[in-house]
Design a protein around this motif. Structure first.
Motif, mmCIF file in Angstrom:
data_model
loop_
_atom_site.group_PDB
_atom_site.id
_atom_site.type_symbol
_atom_site.label_atom_id
_atom_site.label_comp_id
_atom_site.label_asym_id
_atom_site.label_seq_id
_atom_site.Cartn_x
_atom_site.Cartn_y
_atom_site.Cartn_z
ATOM 1 N N VAL A 103 0.641 -1.139 0.186
ATOM 2 C CA VAL A 103 -0.064 0.016 0.004
ATOM 3 C C VAL A 103 0.822 1.303 0.144
ATOM 4 O O VAL A 103 1.684 1.354 1.026
ATOM 5 C CB VAL A 103 -0.911 0.248 1.216
ATOM 6 C CG1 VAL A 103 -1.798 1.378 1.192
ATOM 7 C CG2 VAL A 103 -1.841 -1.403 1.208
ATOM 8 N N PHE A 104 0.670 2.108 -1.075
ATOM 9 C CA PHE A 104 1.705 3.161 -1.206
ATOM 10 C C PHE A 104 0.995 4.477 -0.766
ATOM 11 O O PHE A 104 -0.322 4.735 -0.869
ATOM 12 C CB PHE A 104 2.226 3.295 -2.602
ATOM 13 C CG PHE A 104 3.062 2.010 -3.039
ATOM 14 C CD1 PHE A 104 4.404 2.209 -3.110
ATOM 15 C CD2 PHE A 104 2.457 0.861 -3.514
ATOM 16 C CE1 PHE A 104 5.315 1.288 -3.259
ATOM 17 C CE2 PHE A 104 3.298 -0.430 -3.755
ATOM 18 C CZ PHE A 104 4.746 -0.108 -3.626
ATOM 19 N N SER A 105 1.769 5.473 -0.487
ATOM 20 C CA SER A 105 1.190 6.970 -0.099
ATOM 21 C C SER A 105 0.584 7.545 -1.236
ATOM 22 O O SER A 105 -0.300 8.284 -0.841
ATOM 23 C CB SER A 105 2.419 7.644 0.205
ATOM 24 O OG SER A 105 3.185 8.013 -0.667
ATOM 25 N N ASN A 106 0.672 7.124 -2.512
ATOM 26 C CA ASN A 106 -0.210 7.790 -3.416
ATOM 27 C C ASN A 106 -1.332 7.199 -3.766
ATOM 28 O O ASN A 106 -2.094 7.577 -4.902
ATOM 29 C CB ASN A 106 0.816 8.031 -4.816
ATOM 30 C CG ASN A 106 1.267 6.615 -4.980
ATOM 31 O OD1 ASN A 106 0.605 5.348 -4.679
ATOM 32 N ND2 ASN A 106 1.973 6.325 -6.465
ATOM 33 N N GLY A 107 -1.850 6.024 -2.983
ATOM 34 C CA GLY A 107 -3.074 5.475 -3.122
ATOM 35 C C GLY A 107 -2.968 4.376 -3.966
ATOM 36 O O GLY A 107 -4.092 3.473 -4.364
ATOM 37 N N LEU A 108 -1.962 4.113 -4.384
ATOM 38 C CA LEU A 108 -1.760 2.781 -5.410
ATOM 39 C C LEU A 108 -1.472 1.523 -4.535
ATOM 40 O O LEU A 108 -0.757 1.582 -3.493
ATOM 41 C CB LEU A 108 -0.494 3.170 -6.242
ATOM 42 C CG LEU A 108 -0.451 2.212 -7.592
ATOM 43 C CD1 LEU A 108 -1.590 2.275 -8.132
ATOM 44 C CD2 LEU A 108 0.938 2.567 -8.316
ATOM 45 N N ASN A 109 -2.025 0.381 -4.994
ATOM 46 C CA ASN A 109 -1.908 -0.667 -4.320
ATOM 47 C C ASN A 109 -1.198 -1.716 -5.504
ATOM 48 O O ASN A 109 -1.650 -1.854 -6.529
ATOM 49 C CB ASN A 109 -2.928 -1.549 -3.938
ATOM 50 C CG ASN A 109 -3.774 -0.691 -2.684
ATOM 51 O OD1 ASN A 109 -2.939 0.245 -2.203
ATOM 52 N ND2 ASN A 109 -4.955 -0.936 -2.459
ATOM 53 N N ARG A 110 -0.164 -2.405 -5.058
ATOM 54 C CA ARG A 110 0.472 -3.335 -6.146
ATOM 55 C C ARG A 110 0.827 -4.448 -5.160
ATOM 56 O O ARG A 110 1.587 -4.635 -4.347
ATOM 57 C CB ARG A 110 1.796 -2.477 -6.704
ATOM 58 C CG ARG A 110 1.497 -1.573 -7.674
ATOM 59 C CD ARG A 110 1.046 -2.283 -9.055
ATOM 60 N NE ARG A 110 1.034 -1.384 -10.191
ATOM 61 C CZ ARG A 110 -0.391 -0.793 -10.266
ATOM 62 N NH1 ARG A 110 -1.426 -1.037 -9.492
ATOM 63 N NH2 ARG A 110 -0.469 0.133 -11.300
ATOM 64 N N VAL A 111 0.986 -5.732 -6.126
ATOM 65 C CA VAL A 111 1.465 -6.951 -5.534
ATOM 66 C C VAL A 111 3.078 -6.829 -5.508
ATOM 67 O O VAL A 111 3.593 -6.617 -6.927
ATOM 68 C CB VAL A 111 1.210 -8.144 -6.511
ATOM 69 C CG1 VAL A 111 1.650 -9.374 -6.033
ATOM 70 C CG2 VAL A 111 -0.676 -8.093 -6.363
ATOM 71 N N ILE A 112 3.675 -6.829 -4.412
ATOM 72 C CA ILE A 112 5.194 -6.820 -4.402
ATOM 73 C C ILE A 112 5.925 -8.148 -4.243
ATOM 74 O O ILE A 112 6.988 -8.083 -4.290
ATOM 75 C CB ILE A 112 5.716 -5.842 -3.422
ATOM 76 C CG1 ILE A 112 5.152 -6.106 -2.186
ATOM 77 C CG2 ILE A 112 5.249 -4.454 -3.637
ATOM 78 C CD1 ILE A 112 5.279 -5.434 -0.704
ATOM 79 N N ALA A 113 5.210 -9.409 -3.708
ATOM 80 C CA ALA A 113 5.943 -10.521 -3.465
ATOM 81 C C ALA A 113 4.563 -11.697 -3.656
ATOM 82 O O ALA A 113 3.523 -11.433 -3.604
ATOM 83 C CB ALA A 113 6.442 -10.442 -2.191
ATOM 84 N N GLN A 114 5.282 -12.697 -3.746
ATOM 85 C CA GLN A 114 4.308 -13.870 -3.921
ATOM 86 C C GLN A 114 4.964 -15.097 -2.815
ATOM 87 O O GLN A 114 6.093 -15.580 -3.067
ATOM 88 C CB GLN A 114 4.009 -14.409 -5.100
ATOM 89 C CG GLN A 114 3.583 -15.840 -5.342
ATOM 90 C CD GLN A 114 1.861 -15.688 -5.014
ATOM 91 O OE1 GLN A 114 1.191 -14.864 -5.657
ATOM 92 N NE2 GLN A 114 1.406 -16.562 -4.018
ATOM 93 N N ILE A 115 4.142 -15.484 -1.862
ATOM 94 C CA ILE A 115 4.327 -16.955 -1.032
ATOM 95 C C ILE A 115 3.977 -18.002 -1.709
ATOM 96 O O ILE A 115 2.822 -18.105 -2.288
ATOM 97 C CB ILE A 115 3.747 -16.571 0.327
ATOM 98 C CG1 ILE A 115 4.380 -15.231 1.073
ATOM 99 C CG2 ILE A 115 4.072 -17.529 1.008
ATOM 100 C CD1 ILE A 115 3.555 -15.133 2.186
#
Length: 204
Positions: A103-115
């Protein structure tokens, strides 16, 4: 490449920023042929023509007042935005499918890793190595690695504590059996001690 019916002509502006009256370059017809687009000349509607009208164009960003004809103050206006400003990672969340979402400060959500999870053809063939850990054996087969919620694999839960995975009834039964065994052994020792004590008394 496109061609203009009147040919290449400059646009002339007046002192107030408006286009000069009766400027022949104010209105022009643009003609685009199939060859300009790299298409076969047999394409329909060849050439494709449209008209460009520059009569309302000014060299002032504010334009002209529709009543007085005077130049309006210049200003910069954002018409549209197709991106996000620079952001920093503020937090992250864990999904049931094993994806770690930043969860980023500019309101953007991105998948950063995969378990990933591993499954085995024969879970009963795993060998216990202690500390709630198991190791693969030839009987269990190799680990089949993949994403959670696929191929019969479980889900991943974040921020939770696993409950006890033992059967309380079975464990209590084992405890009672162990207690009874201890009591029986204690009585055996007591009986042996009594016999030895009687033997000592007989010697006296």
């Amino acid at each position: 490449m496109v061609s203009v019916a009147q040919g290449a002509q400059p646009l002339t502006f007046q002192g107030n920023g408006s286009l000069a009256a009766n400027d022949p370059a104010a209105i022009g017809t643009v003609s685009i042929t199939a060859a300009d687009l790299g298409l076969p000349p047999s394409q329909p509607a060849d050439p494709f023509e449209f008209t460009l009208d520059f009569t309302e164009l000014t060299h002032l960003s504010g334009g002209l007042d529709s009543v007085t004809g005077e130049p309006l103050p210049s200003e910069v206006t954002l018409l549209n935005q197709d991106g996000y400003p620079r952001g920093e990672l503020e937090s992250f969340a864990l999904g049931g499918n094993g994806q770690i979402i930043g969860v980023f400060s500019n309101g953007l959500n991105r998948v950063i890793a995969q378990i990933a999870l591993g499954s085995f053809a024969n879970v009963g063939g795993l060998i216990r190595v202690g500390d709630n850990l198991f190791s693969a054996t030839p009987a269990s087969g190799p680990a089949i690695i993949g994403a959670p919620e696929t191929g019969g694999r479980g889900t991943v839960s974040g921020g939770v504590l696993e409950n006890s995975n033992v059967d309380l009834g079975t464990e209590f039964s084992n405890l009672i059996i162990a207690q009874r065994g201890f009591q029986a052994n204690a009585r055996t020792i007591t009986a042996a001690d009594t016999v030895l004590q009687e033997a000592v008394n007989l010697v006296r």
